[in-house]
Motif scaffolding. Structure first.
Motif, PDB file in Angstrom:
ATOM      1  N   ARG A  75       0.918  -1.325   0.004  1.00 56.44           N
ATOM      2  CA  ARG A  75      -0.128  -0.004  -0.135  1.00 56.44           C
ATOM      3  C   ARG A  75       0.853   1.239   0.071  1.00 56.44           C
ATOM      4  O   ARG A  75       1.888   1.381   0.834  1.00 56.44           O
ATOM      5  CB  ARG A  75      -0.777  -0.005   1.165  1.00 56.44           C
ATOM      6  N   ALA A  76       0.392   2.345  -0.508  1.00 52.21           N
ATOM      7  CA  ALA A  76       1.317   3.537  -0.968  1.00 52.21           C
ATOM      8  C   ALA A  76       1.388   4.240   0.614  1.00 52.21           C
ATOM      9  O   ALA A  76       0.471   4.152   1.373  1.00 52.21           O
ATOM     10  CB  ALA A  76       0.478   4.272  -1.904  1.00 52.21           C
ATOM     11  N   LYS A  77       2.452   5.015   0.615  1.00 56.60           N
ATOM     12  CA  LYS A  77       2.534   5.744   1.786  1.00 56.60           C
ATOM     13  C   LYS A  77       1.468   6.733   2.083  1.00 56.60           C
ATOM     14  O   LYS A  77       1.331   7.329   3.040  1.00 56.60           O
ATOM     15  CB  LYS A  77       4.054   6.288   1.775  1.00 56.60           C
ATOM     16  N   GLU A  78       0.856   7.142   0.850  1.00 53.80           N
ATOM     17  CA  GLU A  78      -0.200   8.191   1.138  1.00 53.80           C
ATOM     18  C   GLU A  78      -1.659   7.725   1.626  1.00 53.80           C
ATOM     19  O   GLU A  78      -2.268   8.523   2.085  1.00 53.80           O
ATOM     20  CB  GLU A  78      -0.502   8.646  -0.318  1.00 53.80           C
ATOM     21  N   LYS A  79      -1.660   6.320   1.702  1.00 56.02           N
ATOM     22  CA  LYS A  79      -2.790   5.907   2.245  1.00 56.02           C
ATOM     23  C   LYS A  79      -3.135   6.238   3.552  1.00 56.02           C
ATOM     24  O   LYS A  79      -2.025   6.328   4.512  1.00 56.02           O
ATOM     25  CB  LYS A  79      -2.689   4.281   2.168  1.00 56.02           C
ATOM     26  N   ILE A  80      -4.246   6.662   4.217  1.00 56.65           N
ATOM     27  CA  ILE A  80      -4.342   7.117   5.316  1.00 56.65           C
ATOM     28  C   ILE A  80      -4.389   5.920   6.532  1.00 56.65           C
ATOM     29  O   ILE A  80      -4.035   5.888   7.392  1.00 56.65           O
ATOM     30  CB  ILE A  80      -5.886   7.916   5.595  1.00 56.65           C
ATOM     31  N   PRO A  83      -0.865   2.568   5.816  1.00 57.55           N
ATOM     32  CA  PRO A  83      -0.010   2.938   4.772  1.00 57.55           C
ATOM     33  C   PRO A  83       1.377   2.198   4.780  1.00 57.55           C
ATOM     34  O   PRO A  83       1.887   1.450   5.940  1.00 57.55           O
ATOM     35  CB  PRO A  83       0.586   4.384   5.120  1.00 57.55           C
ATOM     36  N   ASP A  84       1.966   1.937   3.603  1.00 58.48           N
ATOM     37  CA  ASP A  84       3.412   1.172   3.456  1.00 58.48           C
ATOM     38  C   ASP A  84       3.241  -0.222   3.924  1.00 58.48           C
ATOM     39  O   ASP A  84       4.397  -0.967   4.090  1.00 58.48           O
ATOM     40  CB  ASP A  84       4.193   2.103   4.048  1.00 58.48           C
ATOM     41  N   MET A  85       2.173  -0.914   3.918  1.00 59.79           N
ATOM     42  CA  MET A  85       2.312  -2.351   4.472  1.00 59.79           C
ATOM     43  C   MET A  85       1.821  -3.164   3.077  1.00 59.79           C
ATOM     44  O   MET A  85       0.899  -2.828   2.275  1.00 59.79           O
ATOM     45  CB  MET A  85       1.016  -2.359   5.465  1.00 59.79           C
ATOM     46  N   TRP A  86       2.404  -4.435   3.246  1.00 63.24           N
ATOM     47  CA  TRP A  86       2.087  -5.466   2.503  1.00 63.24           C
ATOM     48  C   TRP A  86       0.682  -6.170   2.532  1.00 63.24           C
ATOM     49  O   TRP A  86       0.290  -6.167   3.731  1.00 63.24           O
ATOM     50  CB  TRP A  86       3.338  -6.478   2.173  1.00 63.24           C
ATOM     51  N   LEU A 121      -4.550  -0.860  -9.533  1.00 62.68           N
ATOM     52  CA  LEU A 121      -3.610  -1.706 -10.338  1.00 62.68           C
ATOM     53  C   LEU A 121      -3.712  -1.565 -11.522  1.00 62.68           C
ATOM     54  O   LEU A 121      -2.905  -1.996 -12.403  1.00 62.68           O
ATOM     55  CB  LEU A 121      -3.596  -3.372  -9.880  1.00 62.68           C
ATOM     56  N   GLY A 122      -4.440  -0.659 -12.115  1.00 60.04           N
ATOM     57  CA  GLY A 122      -4.819  -0.430 -13.739  1.00 60.04           C
ATOM     58  C   GLY A 122      -4.975  -1.771 -14.265  1.00 60.04           C
ATOM     59  O   GLY A 122      -4.786  -1.683 -15.679  1.00 60.04           O
ATOM     60  N   ILE A 123      -5.810  -2.645 -13.599  1.00 61.48           N
ATOM     61  CA  ILE A 123      -5.955  -3.872 -14.640  1.00 61.48           C
ATOM     62  C   ILE A 123      -7.278  -3.352 -15.264  1.00 61.48           C
ATOM     63  O   ILE A 123      -8.463  -3.330 -14.681  1.00 61.48           O
ATOM     64  CB  ILE A 123      -6.536  -5.161 -13.634  1.00 61.48           C
ATOM     65  N   PRO A 124      -7.366  -3.657 -16.560  1.00 61.00           N
ATOM     66  CA  PRO A 124      -8.597  -3.274 -17.287  1.00 61.00           C
ATOM     67  C   PRO A 124      -9.859  -3.968 -16.962  1.00 61.00           C
ATOM     68  O   PRO A 124      -9.732  -5.326 -16.733  1.00 61.00           O
ATOM     69  CB  PRO A 124      -8.253  -3.340 -18.658  1.00 61.00           C
ATOM     70  N   PRO A 168      -0.017   0.095 -12.037  1.00 65.29           N
ATOM     71  CA  PRO A 168      -0.447   0.278 -10.556  1.00 65.29           C
ATOM     72  C   PRO A 168      -0.600   1.969 -10.589  1.00 65.29           C
ATOM     73  O   PRO A 168       0.379   2.806 -11.067  1.00 65.29           O
ATOM     74  CB  PRO A 168       0.715  -0.231  -9.676  1.00 65.29           C
ATOM     75  N   SER A 169      -1.395   2.539  -9.775  1.00 65.73           N
ATOM     76  CA  SER A 169      -1.491   3.707  -9.447  1.00 65.73           C
ATOM     77  C   SER A 169      -0.586   4.319  -8.234  1.00 65.73           C
ATOM     78  O   SER A 169      -0.382   3.786  -7.163  1.00 65.73           O
ATOM     79  CB  SER A 169      -2.789   4.460  -8.896  1.00 65.73           C
ATOM     80  N   GLU A 170       0.307   5.118  -8.394  1.00 64.68           N
ATOM     81  CA  GLU A 170       1.130   5.415  -7.452  1.00 64.68           C
ATOM     82  C   GLU A 170       0.614   5.942  -6.102  1.00 64.68           C
ATOM     83  O   GLU A 170       1.403   5.954  -4.998  1.00 64.68           O
ATOM     84  CB  GLU A 170       2.234   6.355  -7.939  1.00 64.68           C
ATOM     85  N   ASN A 171      -0.420   6.427  -6.133  1.00 62.31           N
ATOM     86  CA  ASN A 171      -0.915   7.082  -5.133  1.00 62.31           C
ATOM     87  C   ASN A 171      -1.834   5.744  -4.164  1.00 62.31           C
ATOM     88  O   ASN A 171      -2.237   6.232  -3.106  1.00 62.31           O
ATOM     89  CB  ASN A 171      -2.106   7.911  -5.622  1.00 62.31           C
ATOM     90  N   GLU A 172      -1.882   4.700  -5.059  1.00 60.31           N
ATOM     91  CA  GLU A 172      -2.484   3.836  -4.183  1.00 60.31           C
ATOM     92  C   GLU A 172      -1.489   2.606  -3.729  1.00 60.31           C
ATOM     93  O   GLU A 172      -1.612   1.617  -2.862  1.00 60.31           O
ATOM     94  CB  GLU A 172      -3.564   2.949  -5.041  1.00 60.31           C
ATOM     95  N   VAL A 173      -0.685   2.150  -4.729  1.00 68.32           N
ATOM     96  CA  VAL A 173       0.403   1.113  -4.571  1.00 68.32           C
ATOM     97  C   VAL A 173       1.748   1.338  -4.783  1.00 68.32           C
ATOM     98  O   VAL A 173       2.101   1.823  -5.853  1.00 68.32           O
ATOM     99  CB  VAL A 173      -0.113  -0.043  -5.509  1.00 68.32           C
ATOM    100  N   CYS A 174       2.659   1.123  -3.835  1.00 66.71           N
ATOM    101  CA  CYS A 174       4.085   1.618  -4.418  1.00 66.71           C
ATOM    102  C   CYS A 174       4.876   0.300  -4.578  1.00 66.71           C
ATOM    103  O   CYS A 174       6.021   0.712  -5.030  1.00 66.71           O
ATOM    104  CB  CYS A 174       4.586   2.284  -2.797  1.00 66.71           C
TER     105      CYS A 174
END
Length: 243
Positions: A75-80, A83-86, A121-124, A168-174
């Motif tokens: 999870r991205a560091k931006e997550k409230i 954050p930053d967890m697998w 994750l940008g998966i169509p 992946p969206s960098e705002n969601e997934v690092c």
């Protein structure tokens, strides 16, 4: 970054994540019955969770059909929250809108999962049909993230085995990682337990590895592709209370 005026609970957080806190989640009773809608912020404040507020969620476990490997996300560091967890491939909430409130065959949850796989994750959506998800069970759990935020969810667990492309969206997934069962066990032993989300640890401890082994054992012809739908006989409609 935003100071959000007088809203101290969101002060300093990422603007996009603050916006997502206005999404309307599905508030439940302990038997997974709809009560009303509530904002994502309301549902994740520990002050409300401590008063019993409960909402619906889902956890997707996406496996590569050829290798049988599981896709993890960090999870991205931006997550409230957390954050930053697998964690597992995708974890989120169906919204309190008609399409995602529909309960027959978990169709609303499946629609939400399809939506969030694309968002995070940008998966169509064209790569993930609604009937490709295999629902397995529900867990009811509570977990604090920090002093202010946490989770209290009835979480629908979905397996999925389709070939996908990732953006992946960098705002969601690092970060993302494909792992075998042995690689996941090694990673969970190597990293601090706090590196993983609490719902993922609960699911891994009780359900994931036996189901995963069944998935591998039930390959087409004993050595072909893995198929989440081969696990339909394992489906369990009970709510497993793991508080």
């Amino acid at each position: 970054m935003s100071t959000t005026g007088d809203d101290v609970s969101l002060a300093g957080h990422d603007e996009e994540q603050i916006r997502l806190m206005e999404e309307r989640c599905i508030v439940l009773d302990h038997d997974d019955r709809y009560l009303r809608d509530g904002s994502k912020k309301e549902c994740h404040l520990m002050s409300n969770i401590n008063d019993g507020l409960l909402h619906r969620a889902f956890s997707v476990f996406l496996f590569d059909p050829d290798s049988g490997k599981l896709l993890l996300q960090r999870r991205a560091k931006e997550k409230i929250t957390f954050p930053d967890m697998w964690t597992n491939t995708c974890c989120s909430h169906p919204l309190a809108v008609r399409a995602e409130l529909e309960e027959q065959e978990q169709i609303g949850v499946r629609r939400a999962a399809q939506r969030k796989l694309e968002h995070e994750l940008g998966i169509p959506t064209s790569q993930v049909s609604l009937d490709a998800f295999q629902y397995l069970t529900r867990i009811h759990y509570l977990a604090p993230s920090d002093g202010m935020w946490g989770e209290h969810e009835i979480d629908y667990i979905l397996f999925l085995t389709v070939p996908v492309t990732l953006a992946p969206s960098e705002n969601e997934v690092c970060d993302t990682k494909w792992v075998t069962p042995s690689e996941l066990k090694a990673l969970m032993e190597e990293l601090d337990p706090e590196a993983f989300t609490p719902w993922f640890k609960l699911i891994a401890a009780r359900f994931l590895f036996p189901w995963w082994q069944q998935l591998l054992d039930r390959r087409e012809g004993g050595k072909g592709k893995v198929d989440a739908l081969s696990l339909k006989d394992l489906r369990d409609d009970e709510i497993h209370r793991m508080l």
